[in-house]
Scaffold this motif. Structure first.
Motif, short mmCIF file in Angstrom:
data_model
loop_
_atom_site.label_atom_id
_atom_site.label_comp_id
_atom_site.label_asym_id
_atom_site.label_seq_id
_atom_site.Cartn_x
_atom_site.Cartn_y
_atom_site.Cartn_z
N GLN A 1 0.85 -1.19 0.00
CA GLN A 1 0.00 0.00 0.00
C GLN A 1 0.89 1.24 0.00
O GLN A 1 1.87 1.33 0.73
N MET A 2 0.53 2.20 -0.83
CA MET A 2 1.23 3.48 -0.86
C MET A 2 0.89 4.21 0.42
O MET A 2 -0.29 4.33 0.78
N PRO A 3 1.90 4.69 1.17
CA PRO A 3 1.59 5.47 2.37
C PRO A 3 0.72 6.69 2.00
O PRO A 3 0.91 7.29 0.95
N VAL A 4 -0.22 7.03 2.85
CA VAL A 4 -1.17 8.09 2.56
C VAL A 4 -0.46 9.43 2.32
O VAL A 4 -0.78 10.15 1.39
N ASN A 5 0.50 9.77 3.16
CA ASN A 5 1.23 11.02 3.04
C ASN A 5 2.72 10.75 3.00
O ASN A 5 3.21 9.86 3.69
N VAL B 1 -1.65 11.44 -5.73
CA VAL B 1 -1.70 10.09 -6.27
C VAL B 1 -3.16 9.63 -6.28
O VAL B 1 -3.80 9.59 -5.23
N GLY B 2 -3.66 9.29 -7.47
CA GLY B 2 -5.03 8.80 -7.59
C GLY B 2 -5.05 7.29 -7.49
O GLY B 2 -4.33 6.69 -6.70
N ASP B 3 -5.84 6.67 -8.29
CA ASP B 3 -5.97 5.21 -8.27
C ASP B 3 -4.70 4.54 -8.77
O ASP B 3 -4.19 4.87 -9.85
N ILE B 4 -4.20 3.59 -8.00
CA ILE B 4 -3.11 2.72 -8.47
C ILE B 4 -3.75 1.37 -8.77
O ILE B 4 -3.85 0.98 -9.91
N ALA C 1 7.64 2.15 -5.20
CA ALA C 1 8.96 2.79 -5.13
C ALA C 1 9.14 3.80 -6.26
O ALA C 1 9.69 4.88 -6.05
N LEU C 2 8.65 3.46 -7.46
CA LEU C 2 8.74 4.38 -8.60
C LEU C 2 7.98 5.67 -8.34
O LEU C 2 8.47 6.77 -8.61
N ILE C 3 6.77 5.57 -7.79
CA ILE C 3 5.96 6.76 -7.51
C ILE C 3 6.66 7.64 -6.48
O ILE C 3 6.69 8.87 -6.60
N LYS C 4 7.26 7.02 -5.46
CA LYS C 4 7.99 7.79 -4.45
C LYS C 4 9.18 8.52 -5.06
O LYS C 4 9.43 9.70 -4.76
N ARG C 5 9.93 7.82 -5.93
CA ARG C 5 11.07 8.46 -6.60
C ARG C 5 10.62 9.59 -7.51
O ARG C 5 11.25 10.65 -7.56
N LEU C 6 9.54 9.36 -8.25
CA LEU C 6 9.00 10.40 -9.13
C LEU C 6 8.63 11.64 -8.34
O LEU C 6 8.94 12.76 -8.74
N ALA C 7 7.95 11.46 -7.21
CA ALA C 7 7.55 12.60 -6.40
C ALA C 7 8.77 13.37 -5.89
O ALA C 7 8.78 14.61 -5.91
N ALA C 8 9.79 12.65 -5.45
CA ALA C 8 11.00 13.31 -4.96
C ALA C 8 11.72 14.07 -6.08
O ALA C 8 12.16 15.21 -5.89
N TYR D 1 -2.94 0.53 -3.73
CA TYR D 1 -2.06 -0.64 -3.67
C TYR D 1 -1.36 -0.85 -5.01
O TYR D 1 -1.88 -0.48 -6.05
N GLY D 2 -0.19 -1.45 -4.95
CA GLY D 2 0.53 -1.74 -6.18
C GLY D 2 1.71 -2.65 -5.93
O GLY D 2 2.05 -2.97 -4.78
N HIS D 3 2.35 -3.05 -7.00
CA HIS D 3 3.57 -3.85 -6.90
C HIS D 3 4.60 -3.00 -6.15
O HIS D 3 4.67 -1.79 -6.35
N PRO D 4 5.41 -3.59 -5.29
CA PRO D 4 6.41 -2.81 -4.55
C PRO D 4 7.30 -1.95 -5.45
O PRO D 4 7.67 -0.83 -5.07
N GLU D 5 7.62 -2.44 -6.64
CA GLU D 5 8.42 -1.64 -7.57
C GLU D 5 7.66 -0.41 -8.06
O GLU D 5 8.25 0.65 -8.29
#
Length: 131
Positions: A78-82, A124-127, A104-111, A97-101
């Motif tokens: 699960q993607m952390p809420v914040n 982040v909308g629907d995963i 991780a990609l969404i977190k890197r993109l945000a950073a 929810y999504g594959h762990p990879e």
């Protein structure tokens, strides 16, 4: 009527036909389970009806079954809420929810969006659903 007058007329007609569009449902912070099915073992019940009633991912390592149009995931994260540079929207839909990879990609993109473009954060909308 000349062609240059038709385009604005079509635009106005389209806007009038659209009427007052309603905003999206804001939902709630807590996902609520769907009502139980009368006969979940009936072979006519669609898989999407069964999977939509699951609030948590299945246990085990992450694995994808099928394709993005006709598939599911086991062992989703699960993607952390914040986060520092993101926030998950519409929590009541339970689709963070999504594959762990992927998570991780969404977190890197945000950073990177914050660092390189100065974005304050991404929404982040629907995963995917938990399963």
């Amino acid at each position: 009527m000349s062609p240059r007058h038709i385009a604005p007329l079509l635009l106005v007609m389209t806007l009038l036909a659209a009427g007052g569009a309603l905003a999206q449902d804001k939902g709630s912070v807590s996902p609520k389970p769907l009502p139980p099915l009368a006969n979940p073992n009936d072979p006519e019940v669609a898989a999407k009806e069964l999977f939509a009633r699951k609030l948590l991912p299945s246990k085990g390592s992450a694995h994808v079954i099928g394709s993005y149009t006709k598939g599911c995931i086991g062992g989703a994260d699960q993607m952390p809420v914040n986060g520092d540079h993101w926030q998950v929207m519409r929590l009541s839909r339970n689709r963070s929810y999504g594959h762990p990879e992927m998570i991780a990609l969404i977190k890197r993109l945000a950073a990177r969006a914050h660092k390189n473009a100065g974005w304050p954060g991404i929404l982040v909308g629907d995963i995917a659903q938990p399963r």
